[in-house]
Design an enzyme around this catalytic site. Structure first.
Site, mmCIF file in Angstrom:
data_model
loop_
_atom_site.group_PDB
_atom_site.id
_atom_site.type_symbol
_atom_site.label_atom_id
_atom_site.label_comp_id
_atom_site.label_asym_id
_atom_site.label_seq_id
_atom_site.Cartn_x
_atom_site.Cartn_y
_atom_site.Cartn_z
ATOM 1 N N HIS A 55 -1.254 47.923 50.841
ATOM 2 C CA HIS A 55 -0.414 47.331 49.933
ATOM 3 C C HIS A 55 -1.059 47.695 48.550
ATOM 4 O O HIS A 55 -0.250 47.567 47.292
ATOM 5 C CB HIS A 55 -0.173 45.844 49.919
ATOM 6 C CG HIS A 55 -1.109 44.669 49.659
ATOM 7 N ND1 HIS A 55 -2.176 44.368 50.654
ATOM 8 C CD2 HIS A 55 -1.685 44.361 48.600
ATOM 9 C CE1 HIS A 55 -3.034 43.507 50.127
ATOM 10 N NE2 HIS A 55 -2.835 43.609 48.927
ATOM 11 N N ASP A 101 -1.394 46.581 57.656
ATOM 12 C CA ASP A 101 -1.771 46.553 56.147
ATOM 13 C C ASP A 101 -3.139 47.489 56.117
ATOM 14 O O ASP A 101 -4.302 46.757 55.840
ATOM 15 C CB ASP A 101 -1.882 45.352 55.566
ATOM 16 C CG ASP A 101 -2.074 45.261 53.989
ATOM 17 O OD1 ASP A 101 -1.878 46.587 53.383
ATOM 18 O OD2 ASP A 101 -2.389 44.305 53.598
ATOM 19 N N SER A 110 -7.913 42.356 47.262
ATOM 20 C CA SER A 110 -7.371 42.982 48.413
ATOM 21 C C SER A 110 -7.895 44.327 48.871
ATOM 22 O O SER A 110 -8.751 45.020 48.006
ATOM 23 C CB SER A 110 -5.920 43.662 47.750
ATOM 24 O OG SER A 110 -4.962 42.647 47.872
#
Length: 263
Positions: A69, A121, A220
């Site tokens: 992402h 992911d 992230s």
């Protein structure tokens, strides 16, 4: 709402939304963790903090693993083209100039990745220049469930917000969090606006009842490490370090072979 942990606050990035990241941790160093890298784009996120917007892990001299992402625009659902995408290696303090900024020449996203559910992911970045092979971190083996056992101590690292209020540090931080049982995480993240937990491709870690230790936006793609191996990636969650909402990480053991296929 579901929070993807890549978004940075407007004070630190060009297009951005307010956000929160390593909460309840201590300072860390890339000297001790040479595989810890920052994923950056100065053209998009500015020169402050070297343009960092995600974390990543060096798993071979030319390959970095991060979250899929990180390469997408949440508002449009489309891949983002960052011509100056780079990986910052050996720089504990992103306000400094230590280490080097290595251009990314290719990107791979797991073909099963779903931006809407955040399943699968994971992404792999290919570097323009090889790094010291002694600086890589071994990755979990395909199908290995042992690192995810409930209560197992894990460490997560990143340059994200320290308190969940926009206080982004320039220096690397780390925090230790225990693995959370699948049933507990599924109850915390059942079908709804926060997102749905899928134990096939995800794992939770954090102090489920106490909160206070977590990763969040800006972290992230950063590593979740158990016993010297990369086992997960910072992916999503609700808020930061909130009781009843542990962080959700990519479960790398189910996609390790696909990642190794990119080496």
């Amino acid at each position: 709402m579901m929070v993807l942990f890549a978004t940075l606050p407007a004070a630190l990035a060009a297009p951005a939304t307010p956000a929160a990241a390593i909460v309840g941790g201590v300072r860390a160093s890339t000297t001790d963790h040479p595989w810890m890298v920052a994923v950056a784009s100065r053209s998009v996120y500015g020169d402050a903090r070297s343009g960092q917007f995600c974390g990543g892990t060096l798993i071979s001299p030319t390959k970095v693993v991060t979250a899929a992402h990180c390469l997408y625009d949440e508002s449009t659902g489309q891949r983002v083209d960052r011509p100056d995408l780079s990986v910052v290696v050996g720089r504990t303090d992103l306000a400094g100039s230590a280490g080097q900024e290595v251009p990314v020449v290719d990107t791979w996203v797991d073909p099963n990745y779903d931006l809407n559910t955040n399943e699968w992911d994971v992404a792999v970045l290919t570097l323009a220049e090889p790094q010291d092979p002694r600086s890589v971190l071994p990755m979990v083996s395909q199908g290995d469930a042992a690192p995810y056992a409930t209560g197992t101590a894990a460490t997560v690292l990143g340059w994200g917000d320290l308190h969940g209020n926009g206080s982004y540090p320039a220096t690397l931080h780390e925090v230790q969090v225990p693995m959370v049982a699948n049933a507990t995480c599924a109850a915390d993240y059942h079908s709804g606006p926060s997102g749905t937990y899928d134990a096939r491709t995800m794992v939770c870690a954090g102090r489920q009842s106490l909160g206070g230790r977590d990763a969040c936006q800006g972290d992230s793609g950063g590593p979740l490490v158990v016993a010297g191996r990369l086992v997960g990636l910072v992916s999503w969650g609700e808020g930061c370090a909130e009781p009843g909402h542990p962080g959700v990480y990519t479960r790398l053991s189910v996609m390790a072979d696909a990642v190794r296929g990119q080496l």
